[in-house]
Design an enzyme around this catalytic site. Structure first.
Site, PDB file in Angstrom:
ATOM      1  NE  ARG A  22     -23.929   7.726  52.493  1.00 55.15           N
ATOM      2  CZ  ARG A  22     -22.969   6.855  52.674  1.00 55.15           C
ATOM      3  NH1 ARG A  22     -22.358   6.323  51.631  1.00 55.15           N
ATOM      4  NH2 ARG A  22     -22.591   6.504  53.877  1.00 55.15           N
ATOM      5  CB  SER A 120     -19.692   7.943  53.801  1.00 57.14           C
ATOM      6  OG  SER A 120     -18.659   7.102  54.165  1.00 57.14           O
ATOM      7  CG  HIS A 121     -17.554   6.033  50.133  1.00 55.90           C
ATOM      8  ND1 HIS A 121     -18.582   5.667  50.962  1.00 55.90           N
ATOM      9  CD2 HIS A 121     -17.860   5.538  48.917  1.00 55.90           C
ATOM     10  CE1 HIS A 121     -19.468   4.944  50.282  1.00 55.90           C
ATOM     11  NE2 HIS A 121     -19.053   4.854  49.037  1.00 55.90           N
ATOM     12  CG  ASP A 284     -14.589   7.419  54.784  1.00 56.75           C
ATOM     13  OD1 ASP A 284     -14.182   7.663  55.936  1.00 56.75           O
ATOM     14  OD2 ASP A 284     -15.753   7.037  54.543  1.00 56.75           O
ATOM     15  CG  ASP A 286     -18.063   9.249  57.227  1.00 61.45           C
ATOM     16  OD1 ASP A 286     -17.295   8.700  56.417  1.00 61.45           O
ATOM     17  OD2 ASP A 286     -19.063   8.678  57.698  1.00 61.45           O
ATOM     18  CG  ASP A 288     -17.168   5.751  58.305  1.00 64.83           C
ATOM     19  OD1 ASP A 288     -16.565   6.077  57.258  1.00 64.83           O
ATOM     20  OD2 ASP A 288     -18.394   5.515  58.351  1.00 64.83           O
ATOM     21  NE  ARG A 289     -16.409   3.538  53.064  1.00 66.93           N
ATOM     22  CZ  ARG A 289     -16.840   3.035  51.933  1.00 66.93           C
ATOM     23  NH1 ARG A 289     -15.979   2.797  50.956  1.00 66.93           N
ATOM     24  NH2 ARG A 289     -18.110   2.782  51.738  1.00 66.93           N
ATOM     25  CD  GLU A 370     -19.313  -3.075  56.416  1.00 67.50           C
ATOM     26  OE1 GLU A 370     -20.289  -3.489  55.787  1.00 67.50           O
ATOM     27  OE2 GLU A 370     -19.140  -1.885  56.692  1.00 67.50           O
ATOM     28  CD  GLU A 371     -16.766  -4.844  50.432  1.00 68.92           C
ATOM     29  OE1 GLU A 371     -15.937  -4.325  49.683  1.00 68.92           O
ATOM     30  OE2 GLU A 371     -17.883  -4.345  50.677  1.00 68.92           O
ATOM     31  CE  LYS A 383     -17.341   2.244  57.007  1.00 73.60           C
ATOM     32  NZ  LYS A 383     -18.784   2.327  56.814  1.00 73.60           N
TER      33      LYS A 383
HETATM   34  C1  G16 Z   1     -21.411   2.278  54.092  1.00 71.31           C
HETATM   35  C2  G16 Z   1     -21.821   1.280  55.128  1.00 71.31           C
HETATM   36  C3  G16 Z   1     -20.938   0.077  55.051  1.00 71.31           C
HETATM   37  C4  G16 Z   1     -20.941  -0.492  53.644  1.00 71.31           C
HETATM   38  C5  G16 Z   1     -20.558   0.574  52.655  1.00 71.31           C
HETATM   39  C6  G16 Z   1     -20.713   0.119  51.228  1.00 71.31           C
HETATM   40  O1  G16 Z   1     -20.149   2.773  54.390  1.00 71.31           O
HETATM   41  O2  G16 Z   1     -21.751   1.814  56.430  1.00 71.31           O
HETATM   42  O3  G16 Z   1     -21.413  -0.860  55.959  1.00 71.31           O
HETATM   43  O4  G16 Z   1     -20.061  -1.561  53.558  1.00 71.31           O
HETATM   44  O5  G16 Z   1     -21.391   1.691  52.819  1.00 71.31           O
HETATM   45  O6  G16 Z   1     -22.058  -0.148  50.992  1.00 71.31           O
HETATM   46  P1  G16 Z   1     -22.587  -0.449  49.551  1.00 71.31           P
HETATM   47  O7  G16 Z   1     -21.811  -1.646  49.074  1.00 71.31           O
HETATM   48  O8  G16 Z   1     -24.052  -0.724  49.733  1.00 71.31           O
HETATM   49  O9  G16 Z   1     -22.295   0.748  48.679  1.00 71.31           O
HETATM   50  P2  G16 Z   1     -19.864   4.329  54.369  1.00 71.31           P
HETATM   51  O10 G16 Z   1     -18.415   4.464  54.708  1.00 71.31           O
HETATM   52  O11 G16 Z   1     -20.215   4.774  52.974  1.00 71.31           O
HETATM   53  O12 G16 Z   1     -20.799   4.898  55.385  1.00 71.31           O
END
Ligand code: G16
Length: 550
Positions: A22, A120-121, A284, A286, A288-289, A370-371, A383
Site C-alpha cells: 500500500r 482497503s479502508h 469499507d 473493498d 471486507d470490513r 479481528e478488532e 474477512k
Molecule cells: C488489514 C488486515 C487485517 C488487519 C488490518 C489492520 O485489513 O487484513 O488483518 O487487522 O489491516 O492492520 P494494522 O493494524 O496493521 O493497520 P484491511 O481491511 O486494511 O485489509
C-alpha cells in the site's frame, strides 16, 4: 501485438505490509512502479514449480475496489500477465471485485490465484492510497514467505516482460484476447451471491423485509455497494434505498471508507432516535470490513465475533456447529469465553487475515475475527463485510431480538469485555520505533509490577508459531496482561502510508451486570493511564491524545 522485454530498475520499499503493498497513488503511478511489483510477483510464482513456468496455462482472478488508478492498473497487469505465461484472467466487470468476491471466485473456479487492487479502508482519489495484494489458490492472502520472496525479487529486478497490445474493454461481459491470454470479463457479484445463498436462509430474510424490517447499509461509496444492492434490495426484497452510498466512486466521494463510529458518523447519526431503522451496518473500501449497529447501539468487532460464535448454529451454513474459532491477538478475549463454554478450540494469531488461512485450510477453525472490524468464516479465505451483515440480519430474524438485546443478553451470560483502540497516526517513524524499542527493553522489569489494584502477570512481545506449518512470526505486538484479565497492547500498524501509526489496545473484563453500562472510555480510563505511564506516548510524540479512538 508483441511481447517486449523492457529494462527496469528496482524501487526501494516495495515490501508488502499487513495486507499487501500500500502506497500513495503518487507513488504507484510512477512509471514502472506497479509493473515492477507485478513482474516480481509473476517471477516468484513462476519459479514456484514446473521448471520456472508454474503460471503457464493457469487462470488468475483480477479485480479491485474501483478506487482511482484501478482501471489503469488492470490494463497494466493484463499486459504483464499476457507476457508471463498465464492462459486466462477472470476479470471483474469494470475492473471491480470486492476482496471477499475475489476469494470466492478463486475458490469456485479453481483458479491459480488472484490479484486484488485495493488499499482497503485507506482513503482514495489522486491524493489518496492505492494497493495491490496477491491471493493464493486457497483464496486467501499470500503468506509471509511468499510476500517476502516478492519483496526480495523487487530489489534485484532488471527487466519487465510486457505485451504492447492495446487496452481491452473492461465493461462488456465478453471474452477478449491479449496475445495468447484470454480475458473473460465476469459479473462481479454472481459467484459471491451464490456463496451467500448457500449459507443463509434467504426465505427467512425475505420474510423479514416483507414484514417491514428496516435496515440501512452504508457502502461508503465503495465496492460493497453493488453487492449489497444486488443481494439485499435485489434478492431479499429490502426497499430501494436500504443501501446508501452504493455506487463505487474513485475517491469514495471524499469519505474515509473505514467502517467505525468515527468515519461512518452519518450512519451512527441515522441509527439514533425513535425513527431509526432496526439495523444498521457499514463496509469499507473493498467490502471486507463491517460495522454492526443497532438502534442507538454500536457493536464492537470483538463482541460481534463472540456473539456469532455463540449463535452460529442458528445459521444454516453453520448448523452442525463450528470446528473452532480464531482471533487476532489484539482482539478482545470475549470470544475465548464463548469457545470455552462451547468446548471449541480457540486460536490467537498475529494481526493480518493471512494468519487465519492455514487454520481454515486445515479445518481447525470455522469463524475468525479481528478488532479492526473484520469477521469471516471458512466460506472464503478473506474477512467478509456483507457476509457479517447477513449473519447479523439472520440472527435477528432467527431470534426475533434486536441487536442491542442480543448483545446485552450475551454480556449477562458471558460478562462484558470493555474494549477500545486508540490510534496515534502520523508519528515520525524513528519516534515510533524508539518508543517500541524502549517498551521492549522495559518488558522484563514490568512483570510483577503493581498498577493500582492490578498486577502485571505477562509482559512480552507476542510471537506466533503457526500450529499447521510451524512457521514463527515474532515481534507481533507488546502485551501487558494483568492478573484480572485486563490487557494493554501496543503495536505499530502495517497498513498506513504516512509516517507510523501506533495502536494502543485496552481491554478489561466486567462480570457484574450492574457495571456493564459504563461509557467505554471511562471504563478503560485507568488502563489508558497505565499505558501512558509505561510508554510515554504523549511525551515522546508530543501528541495530546489519540487521533482516533474506536
Ligand atoms: C488489514 C488486515 C487485517 C488487519 C488490518 C489492520 O485489513 O487484513 O488483518 O487487522 O489491516 O492492520 P494494522 O493494524 O496493521 O493497520 P484491511 O481491511 O486494511 O485489509
Amino acid at each position: 501485438m508483441a511481447i517486449q522485454t523492457i529494462p527496469t530498475q528496482p524501487f526501494a520499499g516495495q515490501r508488502p505490509g499487513t495486507s499487501g503493498l500500500r502506497k500513495k497513488v503518487t507513488v504507484f503511478t510512477q512509471p514502472r512502479y506497479l509493473e515492477n511489483f507485478a513482474q516480481a510477483l509473476f517471477d516468484v510464482l513462476n519459479a514456484g514449480g514446473a521448471g520456472g513456468r508454474a503460471l503457464h496455462g493457469q487462470t488468475l482472478v483480477l479485480g479491485g475496489d474501483g478506487r482511482f488508478f484501478n482501471r489503469s492498473a488492470v490494463q497494466i497487469i493484463l499486459k504483464l500477465a499476457a507476457a508471463n505465461g498465464l492462459a486466462r484472467v477472470l476479470l471483474g466487470q469494470g475492473g471491480i471485485l470486492s476482496t471477499p468476491a475475489v476469494s470466492a471466485v478463486i475458490r469456485r473456479r479453481h483458479a491459480f490465484g488472484g490479484i486484488v487492487l485495493s488499499a482497503s479502508h485507506n482513503p482514495g482519489g489522486p491524493e489518496g492510497d492505492f494497493g495491490i495484494k496477491y491471493n493464493a489458490g486457497n483464496g486467501g492472502p499470500a503468506n509471509e514467505a511468499l510476500t517476502e520472496a516478492v519483496y526480495a525479487r523487487t530489489q534485484v529486478l532488471s527487466e519487465l516482460r510486457q505485451s504492447d497490445a492495446p487496452d481491452i474493454d473492461l465493461d462488456r461481459l465478453v471474452l477478449q484476447q491479449v496475445e495468447q491470454l484470454q480475458v473473460e470479463v465476469i459479473d462481479p457479484v454472481a459467484d459471491y451471491a451464490a456463496v451467500m445463498r448457500g449459507l443463509f436462509d434467504f426465505a427467512l430474510l425475505r420474510g423479514m423485509f416483507a414484514r417491514g424490517f428496516a435496515m440501512r447499509v452504508d457502502a461508503m461509496n465503495a465496492v460493497g455497494g453493488p453487492y449489497a444492492r444486488a443481494i439485499l434490495e435485489g434478492e431479499l426484497g429490502a426497499p430501494a434505498g436500504t443501501v446508501v452510498n452504493a455506487v463505487p466512486l474513485e475517491d469514495f466521494g471524499g469519505l474515509h471508507p473505514d467502517p467505525n463510529p468515527v468515519n461512518a458518523e452519518d450512519l451512527i447519526a441515522h441509527m439514533q432516535g425513535a425513527d431509526a431503522p432496526d439495523f444498521g451496518a457499514a463496509m469499507d473500501g473493498d467490502a471486507d470490513r463491517n460495522m454492526v449497529v443497532g438502534r442507538n447501539f454500536v457493536v464492537t468487532p470483538s463482541d460481534s465475533l463472540a456473539l456469532m460464535t455463540a449463535h452460529a448454529k442458528l445459521i444454516p451454513g453453520y448448523k452442525d456447529g463450528l470446528l473452532g474459532v480464531a482471533r487476532s491477538m489484539p482482539t478482545s478475549a470475549a470470544v475465548d469465553r464463548v469457545a470455552k463454554a462451547l468446548d471449541l478450540p480457540c486460536f490467537e494469531t498475529p494481526t493480518g487475515w493471512k494468519f487465519f488461512g492455514n487454520l481454515l485450510d486445515a479445518g481447525r477453525v470455522s469463524l475468525c475475527g479481528e478488532e479492526s472490524y473484520g469477521t469471516g468464516s471458512s466460506h472464503v479465505r478473506e474477512k467478509d463485510g456483507l457476509w457479517a451483515i447477513l449473519f447479523w440480519l439472520s440472527l435477528q430474524g432467527a431470534t426475533g431480538r434486536s441487536v442491542e438485546t442480543l448483545v446485552r443478553e450475551h454480556w449477562r451470560v458471558y460478562g462484558r469485555n470493555y474494549y477500545t483502540r486508540h490510534d496515534y497516526e502520523g508519528i515520525a517513524v524513528d519516534v515510533a520505533n524508539t518508543l517500541m524499542e524502549a517498551l521492549r527493553a522495559a518488558l522484563p522489569a514490568l512483570v510483577g509490577r503493581q498498577f493500582a489494584q492490578r498486577r502485571v502477570v505477562v509482559a512480552d512481545d507476542f510471537s506466533y508459531t503457526d500450529p499447521v506449518d510451524g512457521s514463527v512470526s515474532g515481534q507481533q505486538g507488546i502485551r501487558l496482561m494483568f492478573d484480572d484479565g485486563a490487557r494493554v497492547i501496543f503495536r505499530l500498524s502495517g497498513t498506513g502510508t504516512e509516517g507510523a501509526t501506533l495502536r494502543l489496545y485496552l481491554e478489561r473484563y466486567e462480570a457484574d451486570v450492574a457495571q456493564q453500562d459504563q461509557p467505554v472510555q471511562q471504563a478503560l480510563a485507568e488502563l489508558a493511564v497505565v499505558a501512558e505511564q509505561v510508554a510515554g506516548i504523549r511525551v515522546r510524540t508530543g501528541m495530546a491524545g489519540p487521533t482516533v479512538a474506536t
